[in-house]
Motif scaffolding. Structure first.
Motif, PDB file in Angstrom:
ATOM      1  N   ALA A 152       0.824  -1.202   0.000  1.00 17.04           N
ATOM      2  CA  ALA A 152       0.000   0.000   0.000  1.00 17.04           C
ATOM      3  C   ALA A 152       0.868   1.266   0.000  1.00 17.04           C
ATOM      4  N   LEU A 153       2.007   1.193   0.627  1.00 15.96           N
ATOM      5  CA  LEU A 153       2.885   2.363   0.680  1.00 15.96           C
ATOM      6  C   LEU A 153       3.885   2.408  -0.465  1.00 15.96           C
ATOM      7  N   GLY A 154       3.895   1.385  -1.290  1.00 16.63           N
ATOM      8  CA  GLY A 154       4.845   1.314  -2.399  1.00 16.63           C
ATOM      9  C   GLY A 154       4.800   2.519  -3.319  1.00 16.63           C
ATOM     10  N   PRO A 155       3.618   2.901  -3.839  1.00 17.99           N
ATOM     11  CA  PRO A 155       3.583   4.069  -4.734  1.00 17.99           C
ATOM     12  C   PRO A 155       4.069   5.352  -4.068  1.00 17.99           C
ATOM     13  N   LEU A 156       3.714   5.558  -2.816  1.00 15.59           N
ATOM     14  CA  LEU A 156       4.112   6.770  -2.104  1.00 15.59           C
ATOM     15  C   LEU A 156       5.623   6.846  -1.943  1.00 15.59           C
ATOM     16  N   PHE A 157       6.217   5.774  -1.446  1.00 17.14           N
ATOM     17  CA  PHE A 157       7.655   5.787  -1.196  1.00 17.14           C
ATOM     18  C   PHE A 157       8.464   5.680  -2.482  1.00 17.14           C
ATOM     19  N   ALA A 158       7.913   5.023  -3.504  1.00 21.07           N
ATOM     20  CA  ALA A 158       8.642   4.891  -4.767  1.00 21.07           C
ATOM     21  C   ALA A 158       8.758   6.219  -5.489  1.00 21.07           C
ATOM     22  N   THR A 159       7.778   7.096  -5.316  1.00 18.88           N
ATOM     23  CA  THR A 159       7.794   8.372  -6.036  1.00 18.88           C
ATOM     24  C   THR A 159       8.390   9.512  -5.233  1.00 18.88           C
ATOM     25  N   TYR A 160       8.730   9.294  -3.991  1.00 17.14           N
ATOM     26  CA  TYR A 160       9.265  10.381  -3.170  1.00 17.14           C
ATOM     27  C   TYR A 160      10.686  10.709  -3.590  1.00 17.14           C
ATOM     28  N   GLY A 161      10.889  11.920  -4.075  1.00 15.09           N
ATOM     29  CA  GLY A 161      12.213  12.407  -4.423  1.00 15.09           C
ATOM     30  C   GLY A 161      12.808  11.793  -5.678  1.00 15.09           C
ATOM     31  N   ARG A 162      11.972  11.202  -6.521  1.00 12.16           N
ATOM     32  CA  ARG A 162      12.484  10.562  -7.733  1.00 12.16           C
ATOM     33  C   ARG A 162      11.685  11.026  -8.942  1.00 12.16           C
ATOM     34  N   SER A 163      12.275  10.840 -10.102  1.00 15.16           N
ATOM     35  CA  SER A 163      11.552  11.112 -11.346  1.00 15.16           C
ATOM     36  C   SER A 163      10.587   9.962 -11.609  1.00 15.16           C
ATOM     37  N   ALA A 164       9.688  10.132 -12.567  1.00 16.47           N
ATOM     38  CA  ALA A 164       8.710   9.090 -12.889  1.00 16.47           C
ATOM     39  C   ALA A 164       9.412   7.816 -13.369  1.00 16.47           C
ATOM     40  N   ARG A 165      10.462   7.984 -14.175  1.00 12.51           N
ATOM     41  CA  ARG A 165      11.180   6.819 -14.679  1.00 12.51           C
ATOM     42  C   ARG A 165      11.868   6.072 -13.544  1.00 12.51           C
ATOM     43  N   ALA A 166      12.503   6.809 -12.649  1.00 15.01           N
ATOM     44  CA  ALA A 166      13.167   6.177 -11.507  1.00 15.01           C
ATOM     45  C   ALA A 166      12.143   5.479 -10.607  1.00 15.01           C
ATOM     46  N   ALA A 167      10.960   6.060 -10.460  1.00 14.92           N
ATOM     47  CA  ALA A 167       9.916   5.448  -9.638  1.00 14.92           C
ATOM     48  C   ALA A 167       9.449   4.130 -10.238  1.00 14.92           C
ATOM     49  N   VAL A 168       9.265   4.105 -11.556  1.00 14.87           N
ATOM     50  CA  VAL A 168       8.837   2.865 -12.223  1.00 14.87           C
ATOM     51  C   VAL A 168       9.920   1.803 -12.104  1.00 14.87           C
ATOM     52  N   LEU A 169      11.168   2.183 -12.310  1.00 14.73           N
ATOM     53  CA  LEU A 169      12.265   1.220 -12.186  1.00 14.73           C
ATOM     54  C   LEU A 169      12.384   0.693 -10.760  1.00 14.73           C
ATOM     55  N   VAL A 196       0.202  13.409  -5.689  1.00 13.61           N
ATOM     56  CA  VAL A 196      -0.309  14.658  -5.110  1.00 13.61           C
ATOM     57  C   VAL A 196       0.017  14.656  -3.625  1.00 13.61           C
ATOM     58  N   PRO A 197       0.577  15.663  -3.058  1.00 17.79           N
ATOM     59  CA  PRO A 197       1.103  16.881  -3.658  1.00 17.79           C
ATOM     60  C   PRO A 197       2.458  16.615  -4.313  1.00 17.79           C
ATOM     61  N   ARG A 198       2.813  17.468  -5.246  1.00 20.10           N
ATOM     62  CA  ARG A 198       4.062  17.284  -5.987  1.00 20.10           C
ATOM     63  C   ARG A 198       5.283  17.508  -5.095  1.00 20.10           C
ATOM     64  N   ARG A 199       5.281  18.590  -4.330  1.00 22.58           N
ATOM     65  CA  ARG A 199       6.419  18.893  -3.446  1.00 22.58           C
ATOM     66  C   ARG A 199       6.109  18.345  -2.066  1.00 22.58           C
ATOM     67  N   ARG A 200       6.991  17.464  -1.610  1.00 23.26           N
ATOM     68  CA  ARG A 200       6.761  16.819  -0.321  1.00 23.26           C
ATOM     69  C   ARG A 200       8.032  16.834   0.502  1.00 23.26           C
ATOM     70  N   ASP A 201       7.866  17.083   1.781  1.00 25.87           N
ATOM     71  CA  ASP A 201       8.972  16.966   2.710  1.00 25.87           C
ATOM     72  C   ASP A 201       8.730  15.705   3.547  1.00 25.87           C
ATOM     73  N   PRO A 202       9.696  15.265   4.343  1.00 30.16           N
ATOM     74  CA  PRO A 202       9.510  14.025   5.112  1.00 30.16           C
ATOM     75  C   PRO A 202       8.275  14.005   6.019  1.00 30.16           C
ATOM     76  N   PRO A 203       7.927  15.095   6.737  1.00 31.73           N
ATOM     77  CA  PRO A 203       6.698  15.024   7.531  1.00 31.73           C
ATOM     78  C   PRO A 203       5.439  14.832   6.686  1.00 31.73           C
ATOM     79  N   THR A 204       5.415  15.409   5.507  1.00 26.84           N
ATOM     80  CA  THR A 204       4.264  15.241   4.624  1.00 26.84           C
ATOM     81  C   THR A 204       4.165  13.803   4.138  1.00 26.84           C
ATOM     82  N   VAL A 205       5.294  13.216   3.765  1.00 28.71           N
ATOM     83  CA  VAL A 205       5.293  11.822   3.327  1.00 28.71           C
ATOM     84  C   VAL A 205       4.863  10.912   4.480  1.00 28.71           C
ATOM     85  N   ALA A 206       5.312  11.203   5.689  1.00 28.17           N
ATOM     86  CA  ALA A 206       4.916  10.406   6.848  1.00 28.17           C
ATOM     87  C   ALA A 206       3.414  10.516   7.103  1.00 28.17           C
TER      88      ALA A 206
END
Length: 173
Positions: free
Chosen positions: A1-18, A89-99
């Motif tokens: 369930a958290l895979g998409p969130l953590f995979a896209t944090y701080g990465r480009s779309a290509r890096a997230a898919v990889l 969403v949201p595009r810009r995220r800091d660690p507290p927001t991701v948490a």
């Protein structure tokens, strides 16, 4: 369930898919020995995910009351939609927001489950505490005025006067 969130944090779309594909491949490699053991994939499924999917529990609204399958399916779809939505969403995220987003996803997933128990709080509580305790970075110019305190002070001849200072509002009339 958290895979998409953590995979896209701080990465480009290509890096997230990889990253997601790499994690799926690693998980598949780890599950191969369990699935090819005695009994094969059928036994593995029956003893893990199959057991969890088929067991009933009176410790949730879904197990306590009958006829709510449609609502549980809607809550499950909403949890999946939330998990996918917070990946972008949201595009810009800091660690507290991701948490905070991670805690929200885990709570949504747990609401859709058949078995609710207070010990499952430890799944989302660390993320919620990180979000609540860690302060976001404050910009350098936040809270600063463009003027100085000296310019804001009134001089002795610029005192504010009211009728109460002079006694009564009816004194001069």
């Amino acid at each position: 369930a958290l895979g998409p969130l953590f995979a896209t944090y701080g990465r480009s779309a290509r890096a997230a898919v990889l990253t997601a594909l790499g994690a799926a491949a690693a998980a598949a490699l780890l599950l191969v020995p369990a699935a090819t053991g005695p009994g094969g994939l059928a036994t593995f499924w029956t003893r893990t995910l199959g057991f969890q999917a088929d067991r009933g529990s009176p410790f949730s609204v879904w197990g306590l009351y009958g006829g709510l399958e449609w609502l549980q399916a809607a809550v499950t779809l909403a949890a999946v939609a939330l998990a996918l939505l917070v990946a972008v969403v949201p595009r810009r995220r800091d660690p507290p927001t991701v948490a905070a987003l991670g805690a929200a996803v885990l709570i949504a997933v747990q609401l859709a489950l058949d078995h609710w128990f207070y010990l499952y709080i430890v799944w989302w509580l660390p993320l919620a505490l990180i979000a609540l305790v860690r302060r976001p970075a404050v910009p350098q110019d936040a809270g600063r005025s463009t003027g100085s305190i000296a310019a804001a002070r009134r001089g002795p001849d610029e005192r504010m006067t009211t009728a109460l200072i002079h006694g009564s509002s009816s004194d001069g009339s």
